[in-house]
Design a protein around this motif. Structure first.
Motif, PDB file in Angstrom:
ATOM      1  N   ILE A 381     -37.723  -6.563  30.985  1.00 31.68           N
ATOM      2  CA  ILE A 381     -36.442  -6.328  30.237  1.00 31.68           C
ATOM      3  C   ILE A 381     -36.712  -4.959  29.360  1.00 31.68           C
ATOM      4  O   ILE A 381     -35.694  -4.044  29.303  1.00 31.68           O
ATOM      5  N   LEU A 382     -37.663  -4.849  28.902  1.00 30.74           N
ATOM      6  CA  LEU A 382     -38.053  -3.608  27.884  1.00 30.74           C
ATOM      7  C   LEU A 382     -38.064  -2.203  28.888  1.00 30.74           C
ATOM      8  O   LEU A 382     -37.570  -1.281  28.385  1.00 30.74           O
ATOM      9  N   LYS A 383     -38.283  -2.454  30.096  1.00 24.91           N
ATOM     10  CA  LYS A 383     -38.268  -1.196  31.096  1.00 24.91           C
ATOM     11  C   LYS A 383     -36.763  -0.801  31.172  1.00 24.91           C
ATOM     12  O   LYS A 383     -36.605   0.456  31.328  1.00 24.91           O
ATOM     13  N   GLU A 384     -35.859  -1.781  30.972  1.00 26.32           N
ATOM     14  CA  GLU A 384     -34.408  -1.145  31.296  1.00 26.32           C
ATOM     15  C   GLU A 384     -33.666  -0.850  29.903  1.00 26.32           C
ATOM     16  O   GLU A 384     -32.772  -0.447  29.933  1.00 26.32           O
ATOM     17  N   ALA A 385     -34.657  -1.034  28.766  1.00 21.52           N
ATOM     18  CA  ALA A 385     -34.158  -0.667  27.326  1.00 21.52           C
ATOM     19  C   ALA A 385     -34.320   0.764  27.082  1.00 21.52           C
ATOM     20  O   ALA A 385     -35.229   1.300  27.712  1.00 21.52           O
ATOM     21  N   PRO A 386     -33.675   1.145  26.077  1.00 18.92           N
ATOM     22  CA  PRO A 386     -33.906   2.452  25.747  1.00 18.92           C
ATOM     23  C   PRO A 386     -35.351   2.512  25.149  1.00 18.92           C
ATOM     24  O   PRO A 386     -35.781   1.479  24.566  1.00 18.92           O
ATOM     25  N   GLY A 387     -35.926   3.869  24.991  1.00 14.94           N
ATOM     26  CA  GLY A 387     -37.138   4.029  24.431  1.00 14.94           C
ATOM     27  C   GLY A 387     -37.120   3.720  23.139  1.00 14.94           C
ATOM     28  O   GLY A 387     -36.336   4.018  22.343  1.00 14.94           O
ATOM     29  N   ASP A 388     -38.511   3.687  22.770  1.00 14.15           N
ATOM     30  CA  ASP A 388     -38.625   3.555  21.096  1.00 14.15           C
ATOM     31  C   ASP A 388     -37.831   2.528  20.282  1.00 14.15           C
ATOM     32  O   ASP A 388     -36.870   3.000  19.678  1.00 14.15           O
ATOM     33  N   LEU A 389     -37.922   1.406  20.751  1.00 15.66           N
ATOM     34  CA  LEU A 389     -36.979   0.436  20.473  1.00 15.66           C
ATOM     35  C   LEU A 389     -37.692  -0.655  19.409  1.00 15.66           C
ATOM     36  O   LEU A 389     -38.672  -1.143  19.950  1.00 15.66           O
ATOM     37  N   ARG A 390     -36.916  -1.089  18.414  1.00 17.76           N
ATOM     38  CA  ARG A 390     -37.539  -2.162  17.694  1.00 17.76           C
ATOM     39  C   ARG A 390     -36.622  -3.294  17.735  1.00 17.76           C
ATOM     40  O   ARG A 390     -35.267  -3.031  17.498  1.00 17.76           O
ATOM     41  N   GLY A 412     -22.058 -30.356  30.784  1.00 23.29           N
ATOM     42  CA  GLY A 412     -22.130 -30.313  29.239  1.00 23.29           C
ATOM     43  C   GLY A 412     -22.231 -28.728  28.921  1.00 23.29           C
ATOM     44  O   GLY A 412     -22.708 -27.739  29.779  1.00 23.29           O
ATOM     45  N   TYR A 413     -22.130 -28.505  27.840  1.00 22.25           N
ATOM     46  CA  TYR A 413     -22.219 -26.984  27.272  1.00 22.25           C
ATOM     47  C   TYR A 413     -22.757 -26.842  25.855  1.00 22.25           C
ATOM     48  O   TYR A 413     -22.419 -27.578  24.881  1.00 22.25           O
ATOM     49  N   LEU A 414     -23.174 -25.650  25.748  1.00 21.43           N
ATOM     50  CA  LEU A 414     -23.799 -25.518  24.374  1.00 21.43           C
ATOM     51  C   LEU A 414     -22.923 -24.185  23.911  1.00 21.43           C
ATOM     52  O   LEU A 414     -22.316 -23.440  24.305  1.00 21.43           O
ATOM     53  N   GLN A 415     -22.483 -24.475  22.407  1.00 22.86           N
ATOM     54  CA  GLN A 415     -21.578 -23.553  21.888  1.00 22.86           C
ATOM     55  C   GLN A 415     -22.246 -23.040  20.454  1.00 22.86           C
ATOM     56  O   GLN A 415     -22.483 -24.171  19.618  1.00 22.86           O
ATOM     57  N   VAL A 416     -22.511 -21.886  20.209  1.00 24.99           N
ATOM     58  CA  VAL A 416     -23.144 -21.524  19.060  1.00 24.99           C
ATOM     59  C   VAL A 416     -22.268 -20.477  18.200  1.00 24.99           C
ATOM     60  O   VAL A 416     -22.238 -19.282  18.969  1.00 24.99           O
ATOM     61  N   GLN A 417     -22.111 -20.409  17.049  1.00 30.11           N
ATOM     62  CA  GLN A 417     -21.401 -19.447  16.381  1.00 30.11           C
ATOM     63  C   GLN A 417     -22.373 -18.725  15.483  1.00 30.11           C
ATOM     64  O   GLN A 417     -23.062 -19.540  14.680  1.00 30.11           O
ATOM     65  N   ASP A 418     -22.539 -17.661  15.657  1.00 29.77           N
ATOM     66  CA  ASP A 418     -23.572 -17.070  14.979  1.00 29.77           C
ATOM     67  C   ASP A 418     -23.500 -15.407  15.276  1.00 29.77           C
ATOM     68  O   ASP A 418     -22.711 -14.808  15.599  1.00 29.77           O
ATOM     69  N   ILE A 419     -24.688 -14.666  14.408  1.00 33.61           N
ATOM     70  CA  ILE A 419     -24.375 -13.436  14.745  1.00 33.61           C
ATOM     71  C   ILE A 419     -25.425 -12.770  15.641  1.00 33.61           C
ATOM     72  O   ILE A 419     -26.638 -12.912  15.282  1.00 33.61           O
ATOM     73  N   PHE A 420     -24.971 -12.143  16.637  1.00 37.17           N
ATOM     74  CA  PHE A 420     -25.811 -12.006  17.806  1.00 37.17           C
ATOM     75  C   PHE A 420     -25.786 -10.382  17.955  1.00 37.17           C
ATOM     76  O   PHE A 420     -24.481  -9.648  17.890  1.00 37.17           O
ATOM     77  N   VAL A 421     -26.942  -9.983  18.485  1.00 35.06           N
ATOM     78  CA  VAL A 421     -26.789  -8.392  19.077  1.00 35.06           C
ATOM     79  C   VAL A 421     -27.009  -8.768  20.552  1.00 35.06           C
ATOM     80  O   VAL A 421     -27.963  -9.511  21.049  1.00 35.06           O
ATOM     81  N   THR A 422     -26.124  -8.458  21.295  1.00 31.09           N
ATOM     82  CA  THR A 422     -25.731  -8.592  22.565  1.00 31.09           C
ATOM     83  C   THR A 422     -26.266  -7.712  23.697  1.00 31.09           C
ATOM     84  O   THR A 422     -26.495  -8.086  24.772  1.00 31.09           O
ATOM     85  N   ASP A 423     -26.581  -6.491  22.972  1.00 27.70           N
ATOM     86  CA  ASP A 423     -26.893  -5.477  24.178  1.00 27.70           C
ATOM     87  C   ASP A 423     -28.307  -4.827  23.249  1.00 27.70           C
ATOM     88  O   ASP A 423     -28.061  -4.286  22.189  1.00 27.70           O
ATOM     89  N   TYR A 427     -29.567  -2.117  19.185  1.00 24.69           N
ATOM     90  CA  TYR A 427     -30.664  -1.958  17.990  1.00 24.69           C
ATOM     91  C   TYR A 427     -31.005  -0.693  17.591  1.00 24.69           C
ATOM     92  O   TYR A 427     -31.668  -0.341  16.631  1.00 24.69           O
ATOM     93  N   CYS A 428     -30.308   0.355  18.281  1.00 27.02           N
ATOM     94  CA  CYS A 428     -30.478   1.925  17.939  1.00 27.02           C
ATOM     95  C   CYS A 428     -29.125   2.226  17.273  1.00 27.02           C
ATOM     96  O   CYS A 428     -29.194   3.412  17.056  1.00 27.02           O
ATOM     97  N   MET A 429     -28.383   1.404  17.046  1.00 26.62           N
ATOM     98  CA  MET A 429     -27.283   1.728  16.291  1.00 26.62           C
ATOM     99  C   MET A 429     -26.811   0.872  15.206  1.00 26.62           C
ATOM    100  O   MET A 429     -25.706   1.022  14.355  1.00 26.62           O
ATOM    101  N   GLY A 430     -28.160   0.012  14.506  1.00 26.29           N
ATOM    102  CA  GLY A 430     -27.609  -0.450  13.325  1.00 26.29           C
ATOM    103  C   GLY A 430     -28.993  -1.410  12.764  1.00 26.29           C
ATOM    104  O   GLY A 430     -29.784  -1.631  13.681  1.00 26.29           O
TER     105      GLY A 430
END
Lengths: 483, 333
Positions: A381-390, A412-423, A427-430
């Motif tokens: 996962i991290l190899k595909e991510a931008p460098g220097d990532l927290r 069945g399905y799971l539904q979760v309403q929440d605050i997600f970082v989906t990409d 993480y480099c923009m906020g």
């Protein structure tokens, strides 16, 4: 010097950038920074969404090896929202100190723990205390906990959203019936029920829809209200009194629902939660130069706050740490005067900050990624991510998610309403937490990692913007079967 | 080789080690060669066979560790099926595949893998084959007028392959048709196609029908009642069903319809990591014997053990064998 701009508020970013550059160049010219230090500087300019949080306006991140490694970089994080105008230079000087660490500033801090993963931080004990003694907090502040939410209401209660949710579920039942696969008992689970406002509205709406369409599914419903707090479950009962015959109130650990509900494995057709994942224990890692670093934290009370709180509560500064531990055991009764105990709780919570340091993963052989995520997967996962990532590991959310999926019926399905970082790029923009919300902790949830865990468990994850309230930062996660 | 009463066997797959998953994915990323992967597979299969022998199984398989999943191993070999090789992200994903013309008759080359199994065990051996109905559900049909027509042609090609397997020494062949449970309306043509598949194959034929085990979870729910009476005309010797996870209610169907074949009774829940005790296994067998005589019962897990960690898979097989021994003793054997 490298400047990382971690937010996209144009005016404040432009002004802060200019001030940061001027400040550090002036310090270089005046000899307060050596050329070697300047070359190693990495400045992160953040905008913290949560006014209440655990950060100083300017912090220097310590890395393991700081003491001996001349080549170790200097990470300086600036919360541009917290820095008073014209004070950046002073704050930077104070934070950098003579040895490029926080040595100078640390004098007088009341430490509440040793360095550790955020997940095991004492701050989560405060979070637990808040939910266990919510009534005390609400009484002291004079407002219900939902008033602390952005907008003052929970997105979970939005009538249109509930109506759509009911409609989708009814369609599923109809489809199952057409295939002769509708179970005799239709199980639904809501985890983290609050005052059961959503559950009640959902059941009301389902009952009406079922009658309108003449399907008679309503009597088959078995609505499970799950929460780890018995007192919350008790408080939720009146809201669903009209449907009480269909409801079960179940004390369960949100991190491990299958443990309590193993008898319903593969039987629940719909699982829902709202703003629950963002309040589960979390930790962070940094991916830098193809290496993983764990972020360790140490909670403390700043000296000025310690003196002020001690004075207000009639205790010695030296007694603060002991009183905190007592508070976490017995709540406001930690002090003989309960009102002062409440003040102590609220003021300490408001004052708590966290020091941070980075530890190379090779130095922490016992540290492991959340269950469901192997080191190899994380590396991919991290190899595909931008460098220097927290990023957040969202360990609690991942654990809860992984231990909920086995409850789902094949359809069945799971539904979760929440605050997600989906990409992960986001993480480099906020800055996505942790922050403080009332007496609790709030953290955005790493949806990208959830997606990875879901895929390996046989589900595709989808995120849709919550469209029922303008300006809402909520997303809706829902699962579909992965072929 | 004489088998004891209540013989024990696998449904097919054995625990897929994490390291093998990673190496398979490395292969798809072109980071290791086919030659290296084959060698890795050989060693993994030997290990899986050894585990089954140590657990005490009477009939062993190769653990299906060479297979990415139950579909692609066959679809890759079927002539005339177009595969999009870029469609996998993870080795376990299904290829996107389609059929654009009539499937020609050709060998699939399954015998080599079976011969490897025979060369590495002295126990009775079994090979499992995904059936035409299930394969048809995963191939986009752009040629045949109906799914049945496509499945029938797949069955003809695979029938030839089954005969090759018999020539290679296969005495126990299992056909896996989990998609029956997802599409119960297909059952009558499904059985017709099954009979085309096994026509003239001189081996003991079992058909395994479960409710799915993709990602270690069920794909459907329901009752096996949909199988009856259509399944009674299947030219097979054994019907293998899952009962451990679902409970034994459908065992009643064996009393109601008295099918002519053996029952492969699933007594190990492969979707739960909790290891059964031998006593629980014995109780499940005991319950089975109320509906089917012991002479017509084969003991096996609900489905493949693919998704279970190896230590748990092994412990479950041991419990199954121990539980069976309890019952053999109880029956005076």
């Amino acid at each position: 010097m490298i400047l990382h701009l971690n937010h996209t508020r144009r005016d404040s970013a432009a002004a802060a950038t200019s001030e940061v550059v001027a400040t550090f160049l002036t310090m270089l010219e005046e000899g307060q920074l050596t050329p070697a230090q300047f070359a190693r500087l990495e400045i992160y300019l953040d905008w913290l969404q949560y006014k209440q949080n655990f950060r100083e306006p300017v912090t220097v991140m310590q890395s393991s090896g700081d003491e001996s490694g001349a080549a170790v970089r200097l990470d300086v994080r600036i919360d541009s929202r917290q820095v008073p105008e014209g004070s950046l230079r002073e704050l930077v000087q104070k934070a950098l100190g003579p040895r490029g660490s926080e040595q100078r500033d640390s004098a007088g801090r009341i430490y509440l723990e040793d360095f550790r993963s955020f997940r095991s931080s004492i701050t989560w004990d405060f979070n637990r205390l808040y939910w266990q003694r919510l009534k005390d907090w609400e009484h002291a502040t004079g407002k219900g906990y939902e008033k602390e939410l952005p907008g003052g209401v929970s997105d979970g209660h939005q009538p249109e959203a509930i109506s759509d949710s009911v409609g989708d579920f009814w369609t599923l039942l109809k489809d199952l019936e057409s295939q002769n696969q509708l179970p005799q008992e239709v199980f639904i689970l809501e985890i983290g029920v609050g005052l059961a406002t959503r559950a009640a509205r959902w059941l009301d709406r389902f009952c009406v829809l079922d009658q309108e369409r003449g399907t008679n599914y309503y009597p088959r419903l078995r609505f499970l209200l799950g929460d780890y707090s018995l007192s919350t479950l008790e408080r939720s009962r009146p809201a669903v009194m009209k449907h009480i015959e269909l409801c079960s109130f179940i004390a369960l650990d949100a991190l491990d629902p299958i443990k309590t509900l193993s008898f319903l494995r593969h039987k629940i057709l719909h699982v829902h939660s709202t703003n629950m994942y963002d309040n589960l224990p979390d930790e962070e890692i940094v991916w830098r130069d193809n290496r993983v670093y764990w972020v360790q934290v140490r909670a403390y009370v700043p000296p000025a706050d310690a003196a002020r709180i001690a004075g207000a509560c009639g205790i010695e500064v030296a007694d603060i740490e002991r009183t905190v531990h007592r508070l976490l055991e017995v709540g406001a009764d930690a002090l003989p005067d309960r009102a002062k105990g409440m003040t102590f709780w609220m003021e300490i919570w408001k004052a708590i900050r966290m020091e941070e340091r980075l530890v190379d993963a090779v130095d922490l052989p016992d540290a492991s990624f959340p269950a469901g995520l192997s080191s190899a997967q994380m590396e991919d996962i991290l190899k595909e991510a931008p460098g220097d990532l927290r990023i957040h590991l969202s360990s609690g959310a991942l654990e809860s998610f992984r231990n909920t999926l086995p409850l789902l019926h094949p359809r069945g399905y799971l539904q979760v309403q929440d605050i997600f970082v989906t990409d992960l790029h986001d993480y480099c923009m906020g800055f996505h937490g942790p922050g403080k919300l009332g007496g609790s902790i709030v953290n955005w949830v790493n949806g990208a990692l959830l997606r990875e865990v879901a895929e390996r468990a046989g589900y595709d994850l989808h995120f849709a913007q919550f469209k029922y309230r303008v300006g809402s930062k909520t997303s809706v996660l829902y699962t579909t079967q992965r072929e | 080789m004489t088998l004891p009463i209540l013989p024990t066997t696998m449904v097919g797959s054995y625990s897929m080690p994490g390291w093998l998953e990673r190496l398979k994915t490395e292969y798809f990323s072109r980071r290791i060669s086919r030659h290296d992967l084959d060698e890795i597979h050989d060693n993994a299969v030997r290990s899986a066979i050894k585990d089954q022998e140590m657990a005490g199984l009477d009939i062993v398989t190769d653990g299906e560790l060479r297979r990415d999943n139950m579909i692609d191993y066959f679809v890759e070999r079927l002539p005339g099926i177009q595969i999009d090789r870029s469609s996998k992200k993870f080795y376990y994903d299904f290829y996107d595949s389609e059929v654009l013309g009539k499937i020609p008759m050709a060998a699939l080359g399954l015998s080599e893998d079976f011969k490897f199994l025979l060369a590495n065990t002295e126990r009775e051996a079994k090979i499992s084959i995904t059936g035409p109905h299930s394969l048809t559900k995963r191939i986009r049909n752009k040629h045949y007028p109906t799914e049945e027509a496509l499945a029938t042609d797949i069955a003809r090609v695979m029938n030839m392959e089954l005969k090759e397997l018999v020539k290679a020494g296969a005495k126990n062949i299992q056909i896996d048709e989990p998609y029956y449970s997802g599409f119960p309306e297909d059952i009558s043509w499904g059985v017709k196609v099954l009979n085309t598949l096994v026509e003239g194959v001189q081996a003991k034929i079992a058909i395994h029908i479960c409710y799915g085990n993709r990602y270690g979870k069920p794909s459907w729910e329901g009752s096996y009642r949909y199988l009856f009476p259509a399944i009674l005309s299947a030219k097979v010797h054994q019907l293998s069903l899952e009962f451990a996870r679902r409970g034994g209610e459908d065992l009643e169907l064996f009393r109601e319809f008295s099918p002519p074949f053996e029952l492969g009774a699933g007594v190990i829940d492969v979707k739960d990591q909790a290891v059964e005790t031998p006593e629980i296994v014995a109780e499940r067998i005991r319950k089975t014997l109320k509906s089917v005589p012991a002479e017509k019962v084969v003991v096996l897990p609900d489905c493949g053990l693919f998704h279970l960690p190896r230590d748990i898979a092994f412990a479950k097989l041991r419990a199954m064998v121990e539980g069976t021994r309890i019952m053999r003793k109880e029956l005076g054997h």
